[in-house]
Design a protein around this motif. Structure first.
Motif, mmCIF file in Angstrom:
data_model
loop_
_atom_site.group_PDB
_atom_site.id
_atom_site.type_symbol
_atom_site.label_atom_id
_atom_site.label_comp_id
_atom_site.label_asym_id
_atom_site.label_seq_id
_atom_site.Cartn_x
_atom_site.Cartn_y
_atom_site.Cartn_z
ATOM 1 N N SER A 246 0.650 -1.368 0.014
ATOM 2 C CA SER A 246 -0.175 -0.057 -0.079
ATOM 3 C C SER A 246 0.857 1.368 -0.045
ATOM 4 O O SER A 246 1.853 1.250 0.791
ATOM 5 C CB SER A 246 -0.912 -0.039 1.202
ATOM 6 N N SER A 247 0.476 2.301 -0.763
ATOM 7 C CA SER A 247 1.079 3.464 -0.805
ATOM 8 C C SER A 247 0.150 4.549 -0.177
ATOM 9 O O SER A 247 0.618 5.585 -0.333
ATOM 10 C CB SER A 247 1.359 3.769 -2.357
ATOM 11 N N LEU A 248 -0.972 4.024 0.361
ATOM 12 C CA LEU A 248 -1.973 4.926 0.713
ATOM 13 C C LEU A 248 -1.830 4.698 2.287
ATOM 14 O O LEU A 248 -1.787 3.492 2.689
ATOM 15 C CB LEU A 248 -3.349 4.795 0.063
ATOM 16 N N PRO A 249 -2.501 5.591 3.181
ATOM 17 C CA PRO A 249 -2.875 5.026 4.384
ATOM 18 C C PRO A 249 -3.999 4.250 4.517
ATOM 19 O O PRO A 249 -4.973 4.208 3.609
ATOM 20 C CB PRO A 249 -3.160 6.673 5.176
ATOM 21 N N PHE A 250 -4.239 3.509 5.435
ATOM 22 C CA PHE A 250 -5.183 2.434 5.518
ATOM 23 C C PHE A 250 -5.597 2.167 6.780
ATOM 24 O O PHE A 250 -5.000 2.253 7.793
ATOM 25 C CB PHE A 250 -4.767 1.067 4.958
ATOM 26 N N ILE A 251 -6.922 1.961 7.048
ATOM 27 C CA ILE A 251 -7.515 1.540 8.343
ATOM 28 C C ILE A 251 -8.238 0.241 8.073
ATOM 29 O O ILE A 251 -8.588 -0.109 6.847
ATOM 30 C CB ILE A 251 -8.604 2.613 8.775
ATOM 31 N N PHE A 252 -8.463 -0.434 9.217
ATOM 32 C CA PHE A 252 -9.392 -1.800 9.214
ATOM 33 C C PHE A 252 -10.864 -1.802 9.386
ATOM 34 O O PHE A 252 -11.047 -0.847 10.243
ATOM 35 C CB PHE A 252 -8.524 -2.608 10.113
ATOM 36 N N LEU A 253 -11.465 -2.649 8.733
ATOM 37 C CA LEU A 253 -12.854 -2.780 9.091
ATOM 38 C C LEU A 253 -13.096 -4.040 9.860
ATOM 39 O O LEU A 253 -12.251 -4.777 10.026
ATOM 40 C CB LEU A 253 -13.869 -2.628 7.992
ATOM 41 N N SER A 254 -14.096 -4.201 10.619
ATOM 42 C CA SER A 254 -14.233 -5.065 11.672
ATOM 43 C C SER A 254 -14.849 -6.455 11.008
ATOM 44 O O SER A 254 -14.646 -7.692 11.405
ATOM 45 C CB SER A 254 -15.036 -4.808 12.883
ATOM 46 N N GLY A 255 -15.457 -6.226 9.972
ATOM 47 C CA GLY A 255 -16.269 -7.290 9.236
ATOM 48 C C GLY A 255 -17.501 -7.894 9.967
ATOM 49 O O GLY A 255 -17.526 -8.969 9.726
ATOM 50 N N GLY A 256 -17.775 -7.268 10.995
ATOM 51 C CA GLY A 256 -18.920 -8.006 11.722
ATOM 52 C C GLY A 256 -18.473 -9.024 12.625
ATOM 53 O O GLY A 256 -19.175 -9.508 13.550
ATOM 54 N N VAL A 257 -17.141 -9.135 12.972
ATOM 55 C CA VAL A 257 -16.673 -10.126 14.005
ATOM 56 C C VAL A 257 -16.990 -9.441 15.490
ATOM 57 O O VAL A 257 -16.946 -8.219 15.644
ATOM 58 C CB VAL A 257 -15.334 -10.339 13.899
ATOM 59 N N ASP A 258 -16.960 -10.059 16.587
ATOM 60 C CA ASP A 258 -17.230 -9.947 17.843
ATOM 61 C C ASP A 258 -15.984 -8.934 18.129
ATOM 62 O O ASP A 258 -15.117 -9.064 17.847
ATOM 63 C CB ASP A 258 -17.170 -11.044 18.968
ATOM 64 N N ASP A 259 -16.220 -7.995 19.089
ATOM 65 C CA ASP A 259 -15.291 -7.012 19.341
ATOM 66 C C ASP A 259 -13.936 -7.574 19.818
ATOM 67 O O ASP A 259 -12.730 -7.002 19.759
ATOM 68 C CB ASP A 259 -15.881 -5.981 20.453
ATOM 69 N N ALA A 260 -13.998 -8.534 20.706
ATOM 70 C CA ALA A 260 -12.836 -9.397 21.361
ATOM 71 C C ALA A 260 -11.898 -9.991 20.079
ATOM 72 O O ALA A 260 -10.590 -9.789 20.189
ATOM 73 C CB ALA A 260 -13.051 -10.470 22.375
#
Length: 341
Positions: A246-260
């Motif tokens: 990646s040459s760009l900043p990136f963030i993650f999505l949770s994809g609906g998994v449990d918070d833990a």
């Protein structure tokens, strides 16, 4: 190495979506069909437009106190946008929710009565698009999707507003939760990031999937206990390969998994020493409030959000403070960015 040039509008609106440390700790609340289905599964007829709007309003009122920004949709989310805590960033989704299962290729569509200009006019700091993408699809399918992203990128560039792209990998042969797809996923995620990091698309922030499925990683909270797709070292390497491409900043999505499970995945990303810049986290934070709302009403949801919802956000924020890095890290820090008028 020369400075990265960034327009003032893009820079200032990106900053508006971050916390004091330059990290995006945002709540995702642009779910539409999936939220309606979750409500209807509990009580038939409960997923009314009014109920969906109320749910979003409550999440926005309470959870934005502890978040840097909130992602909403213009169909049900505009009242919630107005009720977010002052000083918190706003993102709005621009795509029609879901896809038509009868049409090959999961082709994207924009909301027909909205434009990026109209999203800016109602107060968004950034435009978000979700895109289903399979690098192995027929060329004509991916050309349609690439041109689609280019058009949105050009709209955002003309309006000087950040463009957040959320590309989701899929496969025509294997269900997304299958072992076979878990093995393919790291390669798909890398290919997708490599494609949409190109300047022609005008993307400013990638909202990416965790490249592994914890259900097939032994020793995790999410491990299902049968097949193993990767060990810990391989999992770390998949995160590192994602970051390297990646040459760009990136963030993650949770994809609906449990918070833990999501927190554990972020800790694994930190172990891999990759410069992810935060999260846009939705269901992992607030999905426990859906049965509370459907069964016991608005006041009960508010109470749940004040206690469990806030706790979920604060626990996630604690992980981010240890694991995430400012969005400008990938460029070499703020001093490496030249803001242009």
């Amino acid at each position: 190495m020369g400075k990265i040039q960034m327009s003032r509008g893009k820079f200032e609106h990106l900053q508006a979506c971050t916390n004091a440390d330059g990290i995006i700790a945002a709540v995702a609340m642009d779910q539409r069909n999936s939220l309606k289905k979750s409500m209807e599964k509990l009580v038939e007829g409960s997923g009314t437009p009014e109920a969906i709007t109320t749910f979003k309003r409550k999440v926005s009122q309470i959870l934005t106190r502890y978040a840097s920004a909130i992602l909403l949709d213009p169909e049900y989310g505009l009242p919630a946008l107005q009720e977010r805590v002052q000083g918190r960033g706003a993102l709005l989704s621009y795509e029609v929710t879901g896809y038509d299962p009868l049409v090959v290729g999961r082709l994207p569509r924009l909301l027909p009565n909205w434009s990026a200009r109209r999203l800016v006019e109602v107060g968004t700091d950034a435009v978000k698009i979700l895109l289903y993408y399979n690098p192995a699809d027929a060329g004509w399918i991916n050309e349609i999707k690439q041109a689609f992203v280019e058009r949105v990128g050009d709209e955002c560039r003309a309006l000087d507003i950040p463009f957040f792209l959320e590309p989701l990998a899929y496969d025509n042969m294997h269900p997304e939760q299958s072992f076979e797809f878990a093995c393919l996923k790291p390669g798909y995620v890398r290919s997708i990031i490599e494609e949409f990091s190109q300047p022609r698309y005008g993307v400013d922030m990638l909202k990416v999937e965790i490249p592994i499925n914890s259900a097939y990683l032994a020793g995790t909270h999410g491990f299902k206990g049968n097949q193993v797709a990767y060990d810990w070292q391989e999992a770390r390497e998949h995160f590192q390969a994602l970051a390297a491409i990646s040459s760009l900043p990136f963030i993650f999505l949770s994809g609906g998994v449990d918070d833990a499970i999501f927190r554990e995945q972020l800790e694994l990303a930190a172990e891999a020493s990759i410069p992810f810049s935060g999260v846009l986290c939705g269901r992992a934070t607030w999905k426990g409030g859906i049965p509370v709302f459907v069964n016991d009403g608005e006041a009960a949801l508010e109470e749940w959000l004040q206690e469990q919802g806030v706790q979920n956000v604060q626990t996630l924020n604690a992980v981010l403070s240890q694991c995430a890095r400012p969005w400008h890290t990938i460029y070499g820090g703020l001093e490496a960015i030249q803001v242009t008028d």
